[in-house]
Design an enzyme around this catalytic site. Sequence first.
Site, PDB file in Angstrom:
ATOM      1  N   GLU A 177       0.834  -1.210   0.000  1.00 13.01           N
ATOM      2  CA  GLU A 177       0.000   0.000   0.000  1.00 13.01           C
ATOM      3  C   GLU A 177       0.863   1.252   0.000  1.00 13.01           C
ATOM      4  OE1 GLU A 177      -3.770   0.361   2.214  1.00 13.01           O
ATOM      5  OE2 GLU A 177      -2.789   2.009   3.297  1.00 13.01           O
ATOM      6  N   PHE A 178       0.439   2.245  -0.801  1.00 13.66           N
ATOM      7  CA  PHE A 178       1.109   3.536  -0.880  1.00 13.66           C
ATOM      8  C   PHE A 178       0.071   4.646  -0.760  1.00 13.66           C
ATOM      9  CE2 PHE A 178       3.536   0.486  -3.353  1.00 13.66           C
ATOM     10  CZ  PHE A 178       4.838   0.684  -2.899  1.00 13.66           C
ATOM     11  N   PHE A 179       0.544   5.835  -0.409  1.00 12.95           N
ATOM     12  CA  PHE A 179      -0.355   6.985  -0.400  1.00 12.95           C
ATOM     13  C   PHE A 179       0.183   8.048  -1.356  1.00 12.95           C
ATOM     14  CE2 PHE A 179       2.563   7.611   3.221  1.00 12.95           C
ATOM     15  CZ  PHE A 179       3.085   8.868   2.941  1.00 12.95           C
ATOM     16  N   THR A 186      -4.079   4.911  -1.658  1.00 13.04           N
ATOM     17  CA  THR A 186      -5.119   5.432  -0.776  1.00 13.04           C
ATOM     18  C   THR A 186      -5.773   6.680  -1.368  1.00 13.04           C
ATOM     19  OG1 THR A 186      -3.549   6.767   0.487  1.00 13.04           O
ATOM     20  CG2 THR A 186      -3.952   4.516   1.246  1.00 13.04           C
ATOM     21  N   HIS A 192      -8.260   3.099  -3.907  1.00 16.50           N
ATOM     22  CA  HIS A 192      -9.211   3.338  -2.821  1.00 16.50           C
ATOM     23  C   HIS A 192     -10.247   4.364  -3.283  1.00 16.50           C
ATOM     24  CE1 HIS A 192      -6.694   1.926   0.867  1.00 16.50           C
ATOM     25  NE2 HIS A 192      -6.330   1.273  -0.225  1.00 16.50           N
ATOM     26  N   TYR A 196     -11.801  -5.404  10.164  1.00 19.76           N
ATOM     27  CA  TYR A 196     -11.193  -4.886  11.396  1.00 19.76           C
ATOM     28  C   TYR A 196     -11.056  -6.030  12.399  1.00 19.76           C
ATOM     29  CZ  TYR A 196     -12.313  -0.481   9.191  1.00 19.76           C
ATOM     30  OH  TYR A 196     -12.387   0.557   8.292  1.00 19.76           O
ATOM     31  N   GLU A 222     -16.032   2.425  15.701  1.00 20.64           N
ATOM     32  CA  GLU A 222     -17.354   3.027  15.853  1.00 20.64           C
ATOM     33  C   GLU A 222     -18.466   1.984  15.949  1.00 20.64           C
ATOM     34  OE1 GLU A 222     -18.078   5.958  12.850  1.00 20.64           O
ATOM     35  OE2 GLU A 222     -16.049   6.791  12.995  1.00 20.64           O
ATOM     36  N   LYS A 253     -21.114  -6.390   3.397  1.00 22.80           N
ATOM     37  CA  LYS A 253     -20.283  -5.852   2.312  1.00 22.80           C
ATOM     38  C   LYS A 253     -19.899  -6.946   1.318  1.00 22.80           C
ATOM     39  CE  LYS A 253     -17.307  -3.715   5.180  1.00 22.80           C
ATOM     40  NZ  LYS A 253     -16.167  -2.871   5.637  1.00 22.80           N
ATOM     41  N   ARG A 277       7.681   3.924   2.190  1.00 22.95           N
ATOM     42  CA  ARG A 277       9.082   3.592   2.421  1.00 22.95           C
ATOM     43  C   ARG A 277       9.320   2.174   1.922  1.00 22.95           C
ATOM     44  NH1 ARG A 277       9.364   5.575   8.751  1.00 22.95           N
ATOM     45  NH2 ARG A 277       8.597   7.703   8.413  1.00 22.95           N
TER      46      ARG A 277
END
Length: 658
Positions: free
Chosen positions: A68-70, A99, A132, A202, A208, A222, A330
């Site tokens: 994963e990268f942003f 993301t 995403h 999760y 929440e 989902k 990274r």
Amino acid sequence: MVNQVQTVDDTWRRCSKSDSSGASNSGGESSKESSRSSTPVLDTDRTDRLRDKMRRRTESGDHWFSLEFFPPRTASGAVNLISRFDRMGSGGPLFIDVTWHPAGDPGSDKETSSMMIASTAVNYCGLESVLHLTCCNQTKEKITGYLSKAKRLGLKNIMALRGDPIGTDWEEEEGGFNYATDLVKHIRCEFDDYFDICVAGYPTGHPEAQSYDEDLKHLKEKVDAGADFIITQLFFRADTFLKFVRDCRAIGITCPILPGIFPIQGYQSLRQLVKLSKLEVPEEIMRVIEPIKENDAAIRNYGIEHAVGMCRMLLESGEVPGLHFYTLNREVATMEVLRQLGLWIEDPRRPLPWAVSAHPKRKVEDVRPIFWASRPKSYIYRTQDWDDFPNGRWGNSSSPAFGELNDYYLFYLKSKSSKDALLKMWGEELTSEKSVYEVFTSYIMAEPNQAGHKVMCLPWNDEPLAPETNLLKDELAKVNRRGVLTINSQPSINGKPSSDSIVGWGPPGGYVFQKAYLEFFTSSENVTALLQVLKKYEPRVNYHIVNVQGQNTTNAHDMQPNAVTWGIFPGREIVQPTVVDPVSFMYWKDEAFALWIEQWAKLYEDESPSRMIIKYIHDNYFLVNLVDNDFPLDNCLWQVIDDMFELLNMHYFIEEME
């Protein structure tokens, strides 16, 4: 999975289509198959959907990883991230994901947007990518527009998320969605089965949610709405994830569940991530890192050790087919974890001898002109509007219709080196054409230039020499010192195994072949002598010589392409992925000459001696390509060059005598 697919079909049938004019068809269209297709694609990973790749790897017991990268915040950050994609892509991730940051204009055409970063990974880095997409602050129409754009750009996978609120509390969007389940349903309704959909899980329950069990129920909703696989939030104990998987299976969730792995890399980054995810770090971890919190190297080493131990437990459980890593953009820690797990495998074999694109409409592409061998991103950019891509053979392309390349500034076409670094490599100040010769020679030999700086790239190749080109290093250095400035070459190969670590490509059990090829810039004086020399090498040597104005000479028969790379594989037709095409060469020459100005001359001040030297070469030199057709014999192209210089020396001698 059969029951799940039936549920998805039911969802599609329940969708009401208010716009019969086209919205409902936006996802049902399949990518156009090439009308030139004649040969099966060599690599099934290029054609399979992501969920099919997962299924095949799971059934074979072959573990995988994903990353994963942003999106970065700056244009230079985008250039660096694309370079990181290329480096980390070499280890063989099954996919990457990018993301979505609502505050960063994520669906725009900006080079720092989520959409553009994910699109670049697919199209220019050849990486299967998951984009995403969140519900936060977006209407249904806006989301549909983003999905349509993603499809147009070649993205095939979406991670459907509710997303974090922009403020403290979630605010409902009028005409939008408040739950990821609704977003999944919308994607399936509007785009049918075009996208593979991932959702978040999760392991300790969503912060929440009313309860852990209630959160599992929502996860099941989902999946039933059409999700294909799950990636979990990070966690710190293997048992936490394994319990989560067992609980998911107990309520009928059968799709792949990938653990989200976060190698601890620093004290502050850990605190920030824990704050965002609302997780608690186990006491046994805090006891270790608190005393070393000021020592980043020590924390990173501990993080690697902890991640390796946890991943081994997960893989040995038999419940985990693949690992998903939160890289924080990274590479050191993640790559070290993967190496220790034995998952980082830089396979020297390539599906084709050039860098492939993962865009679905290019899935059958298996032939390209050799000229862009070191600039594959540029080739993809210039052919992005083609409806069909050559497969099996290039054909007699009298009008390939390459797009113009005026956008040298685009972040995925720019050099990853800074202006200062380029000046150090290519010369703060040039004094003559020979200064340029020395730069080329230093690059070929991977040696420092006269100022002591190693030359790691040229305008025509942003990477060090490929291993295959290294086979020719000594000969290349010899001719570059004399003003034959090479930008592309390949040795002759006569039946090397396709598994060869240097020249191999394609599936195992095959054999690959190549004609020797040499492409270079050289002076008009050299070209005059070369044309005389080449007469005695015909028809063995094909040539094409052109200057920036388009004055050209060639002996290509009827302007037909010449196959210079081909392979023979069990149970398949002969594959010829690389050609010298005289028509395409005229499009390439515009780009090749322009790089002198766009990437080199513009480093210097207007009218400066250095700039004028580069401009002189641009204006007066010729671009030459040579092919030695007798591939079973020793490469004769070096002798051609020697004969050219011998003839020149003879002319100089005669002039002196007169």
